[in-house]
Design a protein around this motif. Structure first.
Motif, PDB file in Angstrom:
ATOM      1  N   TYR A  47       0.833  -1.204   0.000  1.00 36.82           N
ATOM      2  CA  TYR A  47       0.000   0.000   0.000  1.00 36.82           C
ATOM      3  C   TYR A  47       0.868   1.254   0.000  1.00 36.82           C
ATOM      4  CZ  TYR A  47      -3.505   3.437   1.417  1.00 36.82           C
ATOM      5  OH  TYR A  47      -4.311   4.534   1.469  1.00 36.82           O
ATOM      6  N   ARG A  60      -4.421  -3.923  -4.378  1.00 31.15           N
ATOM      7  CA  ARG A  60      -5.843  -4.124  -4.651  1.00 31.15           C
ATOM      8  C   ARG A  60      -6.177  -5.619  -4.737  1.00 31.15           C
ATOM      9  NH1 ARG A  60      -9.324  -1.092  -9.479  1.00 31.15           N
ATOM     10  NH2 ARG A  60     -11.181  -2.387  -9.191  1.00 31.15           N
ATOM     11  N   SER A  64      -8.283  -7.975  -1.980  1.00 26.73           N
ATOM     12  CA  SER A  64      -9.473  -8.678  -2.461  1.00 26.73           C
ATOM     13  C   SER A  64      -9.357 -10.189  -2.275  1.00 26.73           C
ATOM     14  CB  SER A  64      -9.709  -8.385  -3.948  1.00 26.73           C
ATOM     15  OG  SER A  64      -9.994  -7.021  -4.143  1.00 26.73           O
ATOM     16  N   GLU A  70      -9.325  -7.781   5.716  1.00 27.24           N
ATOM     17  CA  GLU A  70      -9.396  -6.316   5.537  1.00 27.24           C
ATOM     18  C   GLU A  70      -9.448  -5.603   6.882  1.00 27.24           C
ATOM     19  OE1 GLU A  70     -12.882  -7.393   3.520  1.00 27.24           O
ATOM     20  OE2 GLU A  70     -14.181  -5.985   4.576  1.00 27.24           O
ATOM     21  N   LYS A  77      -2.919  -0.558   9.706  1.00 26.77           N
ATOM     22  CA  LYS A  77      -2.635   0.733   9.077  1.00 26.77           C
ATOM     23  C   LYS A  77      -2.891   1.881  10.056  1.00 26.77           C
ATOM     24  CE  LYS A  77      -4.071   3.716   5.234  1.00 26.77           C
ATOM     25  NZ  LYS A  77      -4.346   4.851   6.130  1.00 26.77           N
ATOM     26  N   GLU A 144     -18.893  -0.936  10.357  1.00 26.58           N
ATOM     27  CA  GLU A 144     -19.203  -1.239   8.957  1.00 26.58           C
ATOM     28  C   GLU A 144     -18.701  -0.169   8.002  1.00 26.58           C
ATOM     29  OE1 GLU A 144     -23.407  -1.422   7.973  1.00 26.58           O
ATOM     30  OE2 GLU A 144     -23.894  -0.083   9.605  1.00 26.58           O
ATOM     31  N   GLU A 145     -18.429   1.036   8.522  1.00 20.26           N
ATOM     32  CA  GLU A 145     -17.838   2.074   7.667  1.00 20.26           C
ATOM     33  C   GLU A 145     -16.333   2.164   7.875  1.00 20.26           C
ATOM     34  OE1 GLU A 145     -20.016   5.704   8.173  1.00 20.26           O
ATOM     35  OE2 GLU A 145     -21.849   4.818   7.394  1.00 20.26           O
ATOM     36  N   SER A 146     -15.758   1.133   8.485  1.00 17.10           N
ATOM     37  CA  SER A 146     -14.305   0.989   8.639  1.00 17.10           C
ATOM     38  C   SER A 146     -13.694   1.976   9.620  1.00 17.10           C
ATOM     39  CB  SER A 146     -13.577   1.098   7.286  1.00 17.10           C
ATOM     40  OG  SER A 146     -14.201   0.259   6.356  1.00 17.10           O
TER      41      SER A 146
ATOM     42  N   GLY B 171     -16.169  -0.593  -7.875  1.00 14.61           N
ATOM     43  CA  GLY B 171     -15.568  -1.044  -6.624  1.00 14.61           C
ATOM     44  C   GLY B 171     -15.285  -2.534  -6.574  1.00 14.61           C
ATOM     45  N   ASP B 172     -14.439  -2.921  -5.599  1.00 13.03           N
ATOM     46  CA  ASP B 172     -14.144  -4.342  -5.339  1.00 13.03           C
ATOM     47  C   ASP B 172     -14.914  -4.775  -4.098  1.00 13.03           C
ATOM     48  OD1 ASP B 172     -12.245  -4.189  -7.309  1.00 13.03           O
ATOM     49  OD2 ASP B 172     -10.513  -4.173  -5.955  1.00 13.03           O
ATOM     50  N   ARG B 177     -17.162  -5.125   2.968  1.00 12.47           N
ATOM     51  CA  ARG B 177     -17.259  -3.751   2.470  1.00 12.47           C
ATOM     52  C   ARG B 177     -16.864  -3.738   1.010  1.00 12.47           C
ATOM     53  NH1 ARG B 177     -15.181  -2.177   7.252  1.00 12.47           N
ATOM     54  NH2 ARG B 177     -15.266  -4.404   7.590  1.00 12.47           N
ATOM     55  N   TRP B 181     -11.275   2.181  -5.575  1.00 13.86           N
ATOM     56  CA  TRP B 181      -9.901   2.681  -5.601  1.00 13.86           C
ATOM     57  C   TRP B 181      -9.777   4.028  -6.298  1.00 13.86           C
ATOM     58  CZ3 TRP B 181      -6.084   0.691  -2.680  1.00 13.86           C
ATOM     59  CH2 TRP B 181      -6.306  -0.571  -2.110  1.00 13.86           C
ATOM     60  N   GLN B 195     -16.143   6.211   3.396  1.00 13.51           N
ATOM     61  CA  GLN B 195     -15.091   6.768   4.234  1.00 13.51           C
ATOM     62  C   GLN B 195     -13.801   6.688   3.423  1.00 13.51           C
ATOM     63  OE1 GLN B 195     -15.136   8.721   6.985  1.00 13.51           O
ATOM     64  NE2 GLN B 195     -16.550   7.192   7.797  1.00 13.51           N
ATOM     65  N   LEU B 197      -9.919   5.992   2.716  1.00 18.43           N
ATOM     66  CA  LEU B 197      -8.903   5.129   3.297  1.00 18.43           C
ATOM     67  C   LEU B 197      -7.742   5.996   3.782  1.00 18.43           C
ATOM     68  CD1 LEU B 197      -8.166   2.170   3.786  1.00 18.43           C
ATOM     69  CD2 LEU B 197      -7.319   2.027   1.453  1.00 18.43           C
ATOM     70  N   ASP B 198      -7.489   7.079   3.049  1.00 17.15           N
ATOM     71  CA  ASP B 198      -6.498   8.075   3.456  1.00 17.15           C
ATOM     72  C   ASP B 198      -7.072   9.454   3.148  1.00 17.15           C
ATOM     73  OD1 ASP B 198      -3.988   7.454   4.725  1.00 17.15           O
ATOM     74  OD2 ASP B 198      -3.667   6.039   3.083  1.00 17.15           O
ATOM     75  N   GLN B 204     -13.937   3.580   1.004  1.00 20.92           N
ATOM     76  CA  GLN B 204     -14.549   2.328   1.420  1.00 20.92           C
ATOM     77  C   GLN B 204     -16.037   2.562   1.607  1.00 20.92           C
ATOM     78  OE1 GLN B 204     -12.340   1.080   5.035  1.00 20.92           O
ATOM     79  NE2 GLN B 204     -11.442   3.108   4.833  1.00 20.92           N
ATOM     80  N   SER B 206     -19.723   0.904   3.007  1.00 20.75           N
ATOM     81  CA  SER B 206     -20.316  -0.194   3.777  1.00 20.75           C
ATOM     82  C   SER B 206     -21.162  -1.038   2.827  1.00 20.75           C
ATOM     83  CB  SER B 206     -21.181   0.360   4.897  1.00 20.75           C
ATOM     84  OG  SER B 206     -22.374   0.883   4.356  1.00 20.75           O
TER      85      SER B 206
END
Lengths: 333, 333
Positions: A47, A60, A64, A70, A77, A144-146, B171-172, B177, B181, B195, B197-198, B204, B206
């Motif tokens: 990453y 990616r 997956s 995840e 992270k 669920e939204e990370s 999306g994947d 989730r 990318w 949300q 990721l960075d 990401q 839900s």
């Protein structure tokens, strides 16, 4: 750098050791000096762009795949982003890996040091957490939204200085409480049993309080302690016995339990009661659960958030053979 | 004054009318002018010393009998202590007595006026409350220590001005989730899906957000909306469908639902989202329940207390054929 998977681990070899382990605390150095990375560490390096592929996969593809969880990746992270070095909890990599996912070192320290800041267990919002398996670790709950909520678990001592003994009283058993029409002053005013019906005079006792006092010989009621206990079981089932065990244990340890209903808990507690005129802030919220209980992370988040908002400590009384105390609190690593 | 019970009511006669009804709002005046008291009213008059006995019983005997519910008495007394006149909800005594125990008049008003302040349902801590039976009444919950918590129930309108539509994304599908990318900026920044990721880049989603967007045609994912929905059902069971119904209904009404995990709820919601740079305070906490749900008062107290503490409104989404909204809030009468 292109790395390969073998036996569920990523073999990075000796030349990767200096770059990833020595300078940044990634991976585990095997006897002989070769560096091995857990898949979650390799995913993080991918990453960041520090390596190019793992078994031909980019980040990616790796995320997956089933190789990396995840939620473990998000927690790894997040802790790295917060400036920590951490090691995946694997047999031979860290001490006592059972029940946890990562060992996190104090900021500025790494796997070559001997100090541990947090032992972290990764939990998805939809996972469950057996009460018996926590108490010395930090739960990293990925919703669920990370977003990640960190919850520190502990096994606190619960004790106080309140004297549970009171002069004899007499009461009437009503449907779900006992009413003492002419109680001794100490019952409510010193020992904080019950609630006044008005500013003075009659005191109402909960079925828990009344059972405890009747067993103790301090309360006379038609049918005795057994009648009150039976009533408690009728209206509450086995939960009543569990709560009575927690109630009695708290009283015997010098802690005064009062109803926690307004906070959605079983009790709020006061450790040092001499007089109700001098009552401080209650310190704990207690929820009574069977020792075999399994938490839903969302219920845990609810309890902990509420306790935090009212400046109390959330404590679970796990009742099995005796009572074990488990505290859970929000943590910002 | 010694009164007698007959047919579950206390017959006070014509001479009691002036003293108890005209001046203090107790009881119900029958055709012909005789005053009838409900047992709870007679218990209160006995407790105050305004009458001497009911069927030979003093207040202690009456409260120990099955004639008067102790919890109804506590609530009646509390509302009287707060300066209200109130009438037991009986057919012929008040309008729509179904589902409630007391009709409370505004302070200074009484049963001879036409205005009602609260319709009150008395609930013991250990009783249950079917969600379908509330929404236009106040719950007076009497806990095990006889403290009373008042909860106002309402059927609010839930709507906002947020536009749910976004440009197409891809999306994947990961375990729980969907990871986009290279998403369009609007996905997160305007419509507040997912949300980051960075600070920039990958978003990401839900499983709820991804199902909604895939159904809408705005998200391309392997297997389509069905694959995401199936995954949701695998990890959450029928609860996923219920939450998806609530999620979709909120989005269609212009309200943005985001996870309520940190508050132990399903969602927190924002009514008017134009841009995440300009995001206000979320207004509601939403818990999704089947329309047939029966509340445990303690769970209700927990949710309402938490919502109050974070200055949000607690709303239940009752999902059956469509969604009904039920709000519950603390009330000080």
């Amino acid at each position: 750098m292109d790395l390969t998977l073998s036996g569920g681990l990523v073999r990075a070899g000796e030349r990767a050791r200096e770059r990833f382990y020595d300078s940044s605390g990634y991976g585990h150095v095997e006897n002989g000096g070769a560096l091995t990375l857990a898949p979650v560490e390799a995913a993080h390096l991918l990453y960041r762009g520090d390596i190019d592929s793992v078994d031909g996969m980019d980040v990616r593809a790796l995320l997956s795949s089933a190789v990396v969880s995840e939620v473990a990746f998000f927690v790894y992270k997040d802790l790295r982003d917060r400036g920590f070095y951490l090691t995946p909890a694997r047999e031979g990599w860290v001490d006592d890996p059972e029940g946890i996912d990562f060992v996190v070192y104090p900021r500025g320290k790494g796997p070559w040091d001997d100090t541990v800041e947090y032992r972290v267990r990764v939990v998805g919002e939809r996972d469950t957490v057996p009460a018996r398996e926590v108490g010395d670790c930090v739960l990293a709950v990925v919703d669920e939204e990370s977003e990640i909520t960190y919850l520190a678990t502990d096994r606190p001592a619960v004790e106080g200085t309140s004297d549970p003994s009171v002069p004899a009283a007499e009461g009437d058993l009503l449907a779900e409480r006992v009413l003492c029409w002419d109680p001794p002053t100490e019952l409510y005013e010193r020992a904080f049993y019950g609630q006044r019906l008005d500013d003075e005079g009659a005191v109402q006792l909960s079925l828990l309080e009344a059972t405890y006092l009747a067993r103790d010989g301090s309360l006379t009621v038609d049918g005795g302690a057994e009648a009150v206990l039976e009533r408690g079981r009728e209206v509450e089932g086995e939960r009543f016995d569990r709560r009575l065990t927690a109630y009695s244990t708290l009283r015997e340890r010098g802690v005064v339990p009062k109803t926690g209903f307004k906070f959605g808990a079983d009790f709020r507690t006061y450790a040092d009661v001499d007089s109700i005129d001098d009552l401080g802030h209650s310190e704990l919220l207690v929820r009574v659960l069977p020792a075999t209980h399994t938490f839903d992370p969302r219920d845990l988040a609810l309890d902990v958030r509420l306790a935090h908002g009212v400046r109390k400590r959330m404590v679970f009384a796990l009742v099995g053979d005796g009572v074990e105390w488990l505290s859970v609190a929000r943590l910002t690593p």
